[in-house]
Design a protein around this motif. Sequence first.
Motif, PDB file in Angstrom:
ATOM      1  N   LYS A  64       0.832  -1.204   0.000  1.00 19.50           N
ATOM      2  CA  LYS A  64       0.000   0.000   0.000  1.00 19.50           C
ATOM      3  C   LYS A  64       0.875   1.267   0.000  1.00 19.50           C
ATOM      4  N   GLU A  65       1.912   1.265   0.826  1.00 16.46           N
ATOM      5  CA  GLU A  65       2.786   2.433   0.943  1.00 16.46           C
ATOM      6  C   GLU A  65       4.022   2.345   0.056  1.00 16.46           C
ATOM      7  N   LYS A  66       4.277   1.169  -0.522  1.00 21.93           N
ATOM      8  CA  LYS A  66       5.456   0.908  -1.343  1.00 21.93           C
ATOM      9  C   LYS A  66       6.753   1.125  -0.555  1.00 21.93           C
ATOM     10  N   ILE A  67       6.751   0.610   0.677  1.00 25.82           N
ATOM     11  CA  ILE A  67       7.898   0.777   1.563  1.00 25.82           C
ATOM     12  C   ILE A  67       8.482  -0.587   1.925  1.00 25.82           C
ATOM     13  N   VAL A  68       9.810  -0.682   1.847  1.00 22.71           N
ATOM     14  CA  VAL A  68      10.538  -1.851   2.314  1.00 22.71           C
ATOM     15  C   VAL A  68      11.127  -1.522   3.678  1.00 22.71           C
ATOM     16  N   TYR A  69      10.993  -2.455   4.608  1.00 22.55           N
ATOM     17  CA  TYR A  69      11.642  -2.363   5.915  1.00 22.55           C
ATOM     18  C   TYR A  69      12.669  -3.489   5.962  1.00 22.55           C
ATOM     19  N   PHE A  70      13.941  -3.117   6.041  1.00 19.71           N
ATOM     20  CA  PHE A  70      15.021  -4.096   6.012  1.00 19.71           C
ATOM     21  C   PHE A  70      15.786  -4.011   7.321  1.00 19.71           C
ATOM     22  N   ALA A  71      15.614  -5.012   8.182  1.00 19.21           N
ATOM     23  CA  ALA A  71      16.215  -5.011   9.517  1.00 19.21           C
ATOM     24  C   ALA A  71      17.316  -6.059   9.594  1.00 19.21           C
ATOM     25  N   PHE A  72      18.561  -5.605   9.463  1.00 19.32           N
ATOM     26  CA  PHE A  72      19.694  -6.509   9.559  1.00 19.32           C
ATOM     27  C   PHE A  72      20.862  -5.795  10.253  1.00 19.32           C
ATOM     28  N   PRO A  73      20.659  -5.424  11.547  1.00 17.52           N
ATOM     29  CA  PRO A  73      21.760  -4.776  12.274  1.00 17.52           C
ATOM     30  C   PRO A  73      22.832  -5.794  12.645  1.00 17.52           C
ATOM     31  N   VAL A  74      24.069  -5.338  12.688  1.00 20.33           N
ATOM     32  CA  VAL A  74      25.185  -6.206  13.074  1.00 20.33           C
ATOM     33  C   VAL A  74      26.116  -5.436  14.009  1.00 20.33           C
ATOM     34  N   LYS A  75      26.763  -6.153  14.904  1.00 14.75           N
ATOM     35  CA  LYS A  75      27.755  -5.510  15.778  1.00 14.75           C
ATOM     36  C   LYS A  75      29.045  -5.274  15.013  1.00 14.75           C
ATOM     37  N   GLU A  76      29.398  -6.252  14.170  1.00 16.91           N
ATOM     38  CA  GLU A  76      30.603  -6.142  13.355  1.00 16.91           C
ATOM     39  C   GLU A  76      30.259  -6.531  11.929  1.00 16.91           C
ATOM     40  N   LYS A  77      30.580  -5.664  11.007  1.00 12.60           N
ATOM     41  CA  LYS A  77      30.289  -5.919   9.606  1.00 12.60           C
ATOM     42  C   LYS A  77      31.363  -6.839   9.024  1.00 12.60           C
ATOM     43  N   THR A  78      30.929  -7.974   8.480  1.00 21.89           N
ATOM     44  CA  THR A  78      31.850  -8.948   7.899  1.00 21.89           C
ATOM     45  C   THR A  78      31.373  -9.325   6.497  1.00 21.89           C
ATOM     46  N   GLN A  79      32.226 -10.040   5.779  1.00 20.72           N
ATOM     47  CA  GLN A  79      31.855 -10.541   4.447  1.00 20.72           C
ATOM     48  C   GLN A  79      30.654 -11.485   4.562  1.00 20.72           C
ATOM     49  N   GLU A  80      30.620 -12.282   5.615  1.00 22.12           N
ATOM     50  CA  GLU A  80      29.522 -13.233   5.809  1.00 22.12           C
ATOM     51  C   GLU A  80      28.200 -12.513   6.083  1.00 22.12           C
ATOM     52  N   SER A  81      28.246 -11.468   6.899  1.00 19.39           N
ATOM     53  CA  SER A  81      27.004 -10.742   7.196  1.00 19.39           C
ATOM     54  C   SER A  81      26.500  -9.996   5.962  1.00 19.39           C
ATOM     55  N   THR A  82      27.420  -9.452   5.177  1.00 20.66           N
ATOM     56  CA  THR A  82      27.030  -8.783   3.934  1.00 20.66           C
ATOM     57  C   THR A  82      26.396  -9.781   2.973  1.00 20.66           C
ATOM     58  N   SER A  83      27.009 -10.947   2.845  1.00 16.75           N
ATOM     59  CA  SER A  83      26.488 -11.992   1.964  1.00 16.75           C
ATOM     60  C   SER A  83      25.096 -12.456   2.407  1.00 16.75           C
ATOM     61  N   ALA A  84      24.926 -12.670   3.700  1.00 14.24           N
ATOM     62  CA  ALA A  84      23.620 -13.099   4.229  1.00 14.24           C
ATOM     63  C   ALA A  84      22.565 -12.021   4.016  1.00 14.24           C
ATOM     64  N   ALA A  85      22.949 -10.762   4.183  1.00 15.52           N
ATOM     65  CA  ALA A  85      22.010  -9.658   3.973  1.00 15.52           C
ATOM     66  C   ALA A  85      21.586  -9.569   2.511  1.00 15.52           C
ATOM     67  N   ILE A  86      22.518  -9.808   1.604  1.00 15.95           N
ATOM     68  CA  ILE A  86      22.173  -9.795   0.175  1.00 15.95           C
ATOM     69  C   ILE A  86      21.211 -10.930  -0.141  1.00 15.95           C
ATOM     70  N   ASP A  87      21.415 -12.091   0.467  1.00 20.21           N
ATOM     71  CA  ASP A  87      20.459 -13.200   0.288  1.00 20.21           C
ATOM     72  C   ASP A  87      19.053 -12.764   0.698  1.00 20.21           C
ATOM     73  N   GLU A  88      18.946 -12.145   1.869  1.00 22.39           N
ATOM     74  CA  GLU A  88      17.639 -11.692   2.368  1.00 22.39           C
ATOM     75  C   GLU A  88      17.036 -10.614   1.473  1.00 22.39           C
ATOM     76  N   LEU A  89      17.867  -9.709   0.988  1.00 24.18           N
ATOM     77  CA  LEU A  89      17.398  -8.661   0.081  1.00 24.18           C
ATOM     78  C   LEU A  89      16.840  -9.263  -1.201  1.00 24.18           C
TER      79      LEU A  89
END
Length: 121
Positions: free
Chosen positions: A54-79
């Motif tokens: 209805k609002e055309k809004i995406v809510y993307f919740a993927f906070p991390v304490k430390e940004k790593t290659q693995e967290s970036t990769s997992a976030a891209i999967d979710e995206l």
Amino acid sequence: MKIIVYNFNNQYALSRKQVEAIKAAMPKEFFLPVSEFHLTHTRVGAEVFEYSAKEKIVYFAFPVKEKTQESTSAAIDELLVGLARIKSPTRWEYPLGERERASHEEFVKGWKVRCLDAATK
């Protein structure tokens, strides 16, 4: 598309610049249904990627304490799963079942390398 960042305590697995780079690397059609992309700490629904048609809004919740290659990769999967869900019949704000997640696996595999390259340049 407007990107809104809720910056409180930690960082996110994907930054504003990374979301912009991924958007530029993909065909425009995937982000056309999105007018706002919110990078947030708290989940709006059951999944990392939630969408309000209805609002055309995406809510993307993927906070991390430390940004790593693995967290970036997992976030891209979710995206990518989230973007695929926008184009398919799905129920938002409910947990994804294994079958539904698996149904988007081919889409994720097809775009993952390109998006990862764009996000890590």
